[in-house]
Scaffold this active site. Structure first.
Site, PDB file in Angstrom:
ATOM      1  N   VAL A  30       0.836  -1.198   0.000  1.00 21.27           N
ATOM      2  CA  VAL A  30       0.000   0.000   0.000  1.00 21.27           C
ATOM      3  C   VAL A  30       0.874   1.253   0.000  1.00 21.27           C
ATOM      4  O   VAL A  30       0.583   2.235  -0.694  1.00 21.27           O
ATOM      5  CB  VAL A  30      -0.951  -0.008   1.216  1.00 21.27           C
ATOM      6  CG1 VAL A  30      -1.688   1.317   1.339  1.00 21.27           C
ATOM      7  CG2 VAL A  30      -1.953  -1.148   1.093  1.00 21.27           C
ATOM      8  N   THR A  31       1.962   1.225   0.766  1.00 23.82           N
ATOM      9  CA  THR A  31       2.897   2.351   0.794  1.00 23.82           C
ATOM     10  C   THR A  31       3.453   2.624  -0.597  1.00 23.82           C
ATOM     11  O   THR A  31       3.476   3.776  -1.063  1.00 23.82           O
ATOM     12  CB  THR A  31       4.063   2.056   1.761  1.00 23.82           C
ATOM     13  OG1 THR A  31       3.549   1.854   3.079  1.00 23.82           O
ATOM     14  CG2 THR A  31       5.047   3.217   1.785  1.00 23.82           C
ATOM     15  N   ASP A  65      -0.842   6.895   3.089  1.00 23.67           N
ATOM     16  CA  ASP A  65       0.157   7.134   4.125  1.00 23.67           C
ATOM     17  C   ASP A  65      -0.415   6.834   5.504  1.00 23.67           C
ATOM     18  O   ASP A  65       0.336   6.498   6.428  1.00 23.67           O
ATOM     19  CB  ASP A  65       0.635   8.586   4.051  1.00 23.67           C
ATOM     20  CG  ASP A  65       1.872   8.826   4.887  1.00 23.67           C
ATOM     21  OD1 ASP A  65       2.783   7.983   4.831  1.00 23.67           O
ATOM     22  OD2 ASP A  65       1.928   9.843   5.594  1.00 23.67           O
ATOM     23  N   ASP A  68      -1.534   2.514   5.364  1.00 23.02           N
ATOM     24  CA  ASP A  68      -0.509   1.502   5.600  1.00 23.02           C
ATOM     25  C   ASP A  68      -0.216   1.336   7.084  1.00 23.02           C
ATOM     26  O   ASP A  68       0.041   0.227   7.568  1.00 23.02           O
ATOM     27  CB  ASP A  68       0.764   1.804   4.804  1.00 23.02           C
ATOM     28  CG  ASP A  68       1.379   3.161   5.159  1.00 23.02           C
ATOM     29  OD1 ASP A  68       0.858   3.846   6.047  1.00 23.02           O
ATOM     30  OD2 ASP A  68       2.376   3.536   4.509  1.00 23.02           O
ATOM     31  N   GLY A  69      -0.277   2.448   7.839  1.00 22.58           N
ATOM     32  CA  GLY A  69      -0.081   2.351   9.284  1.00 22.58           C
ATOM     33  C   GLY A  69      -1.206   1.584   9.964  1.00 22.58           C
ATOM     34  O   GLY A  69      -0.960   0.779  10.875  1.00 22.58           O
ATOM     35  N   ARG A  73      -0.653  -2.059  12.025  1.00 20.92           N
ATOM     36  CA  ARG A  73      -1.105  -2.342  13.384  1.00 20.92           C
ATOM     37  C   ARG A  73      -2.106  -3.488  13.406  1.00 20.92           C
ATOM     38  O   ARG A  73      -2.133  -4.291  14.343  1.00 20.92           O
ATOM     39  CB  ARG A  73      -1.736  -1.084  13.991  1.00 20.92           C
ATOM     40  CG  ARG A  73      -0.725   0.022  14.289  1.00 20.92           C
ATOM     41  CD  ARG A  73      -1.361   1.148  15.084  1.00 20.92           C
ATOM     42  NE  ARG A  73      -2.347   1.865  14.283  1.00 20.92           N
ATOM     43  CZ  ARG A  73      -2.073   2.891  13.499  1.00 20.92           C
ATOM     44  NH1 ARG A  73      -0.812   3.312  13.371  1.00 20.92           N
ATOM     45  NH2 ARG A  73      -3.019   3.508  12.828  1.00 20.92           N
ATOM     46  N   SER A  79       7.416  -3.024  11.047  1.00 18.13           N
ATOM     47  CA  SER A  79       8.813  -3.434  11.088  1.00 18.13           C
ATOM     48  C   SER A  79       9.715  -2.234  10.850  1.00 18.13           C
ATOM     49  O   SER A  79       9.271  -1.176  10.402  1.00 18.13           O
ATOM     50  CB  SER A  79       9.089  -4.505  10.031  1.00 18.13           C
ATOM     51  OG  SER A  79       8.896  -3.969   8.726  1.00 18.13           O
ATOM     52  N   ASP A  86       8.532   3.595   4.337  1.00 17.52           N
ATOM     53  CA  ASP A  86       7.513   4.636   4.377  1.00 17.52           C
ATOM     54  C   ASP A  86       8.146   6.025   4.378  1.00 17.52           C
ATOM     55  O   ASP A  86       7.726   6.915   3.630  1.00 17.52           O
ATOM     56  CB  ASP A  86       6.650   4.444   5.629  1.00 17.52           C
ATOM     57  CG  ASP A  86       5.516   5.455   5.703  1.00 17.52           C
ATOM     58  OD1 ASP A  86       4.628   5.421   4.839  1.00 17.52           O
ATOM     59  OD2 ASP A  86       5.522   6.289   6.626  1.00 17.52           O
ATOM     60  N   ASP A  90       7.970   8.704   1.283  1.00 17.54           N
ATOM     61  CA  ASP A  90       7.372  10.023   1.544  1.00 17.54           C
ATOM     62  C   ASP A  90       8.162  11.115   0.831  1.00 17.54           C
ATOM     63  O   ASP A  90       7.603  12.057   0.270  1.00 17.54           O
ATOM     64  CB  ASP A  90       7.334  10.313   3.044  1.00 17.54           C
ATOM     65  CG  ASP A  90       6.184   9.617   3.743  1.00 17.54           C
ATOM     66  OD1 ASP A  90       5.293   9.097   3.057  1.00 17.54           O
ATOM     67  OD2 ASP A  90       6.192   9.603   4.999  1.00 17.54           O
TER      68      ASP A  90
END
Length: 210
Positions: A30-31, A65, A68-69, A73, A79, A86, A90
């Site tokens: 996804v990132t 952004d 993905d976080g 989780r 990791s 990420d 960015d």
């Protein structure tokens, strides 16, 4: 303001995250997809002067952004590599956004604004570099007027409104962003200098040391 909005946005994105996880899609994918979409949209729409359309597409991909976080989780796949990827991507997305604006200003023969957009690109990267370098030396550097979320919001809002015909909003936004980025670099340099002045040199951690 952005920190207050993050929990609400996270709740909105959680159902989508569950769907993607159930289909075997990981947060790193996804990132990468978000960065690719951001860069492609910025370099396709902005040089053509399609500022509003480009901003809408970029905003869609920028949500990755946060997504993905949420997925990291959810799956427990957070990791060191994921955090590094990420942060690195960015910078790629930010560079593409301001590069697209620089190209548009060059095509429009707005050389001063092209220079301001270029300054925003460079200073934004420098803001992130100063923090990363300080933390690599074992220092803290979580200070500054304009961090990445604020810079991104100001840049995209000003560009999108300019695409809708709001006069002077894009030049004003870019000049504000340039000034805020310069101030942030100065704040971080001063913050690091204060720490190094009060800590004996041998106690600072060198890159590669545990």
């Amino acid at each position: 303001m952005l920190k207050l909005l993050r929990p609400a946005v996270t709740r909105i994105l959680t159902p989508l995250g569950r769907v993607l996880v159930s289909r075997g899609i990981g947060p790193n994918a996804v990132t990468a997809a978000g960065t690719l979409g951001t860069a492609a949209a910025a370099l396709f729409f902005y040089p053509r002067g399609q500022l509003f359309a480009g901003t809408m597409v970029i905003t869609f991909f920028v949500l990755a952004d946060l997504l993905d976080g949420v997925m990291a989780r959810m799956t427990g796949e957070g990791s060191t590599w994921g955090a590094f990827l990420d942060s690195t991507l960015d910078r790629v997305g930010d560079a593409a956004i301001f590069s697209g604006l620089v190209l548009w200003f060059i095509v429009s023969e707005e050389r001063v604004l092209a220079g301001v957009a270029l300054f925003c690109l460079v200073s934004g990267a420098l803001v992130s570099y100063v923090k990363a370098r300080a933390e690599g030396l074992g220092l803290t550097c979580d200070v500054g007027l304009a961090e990445r979320p604020e810079r991104l919001v100001v840049g995209l809002v000003a560009t999108g409104l300019s695409g809708l015909g709001v006069p002077y909003i894009l030049p004003a936004g870019l000049w504000l962003l340039a000034a805020a980025s310069a101030v942030t670099v100065g704040q971080r340099l001063l913050h690091v200098h204060r720490q190094t002045s009060s800590v004996p040199p041998r106690t600072l951690r060198r890159p590669g040391e545990p």
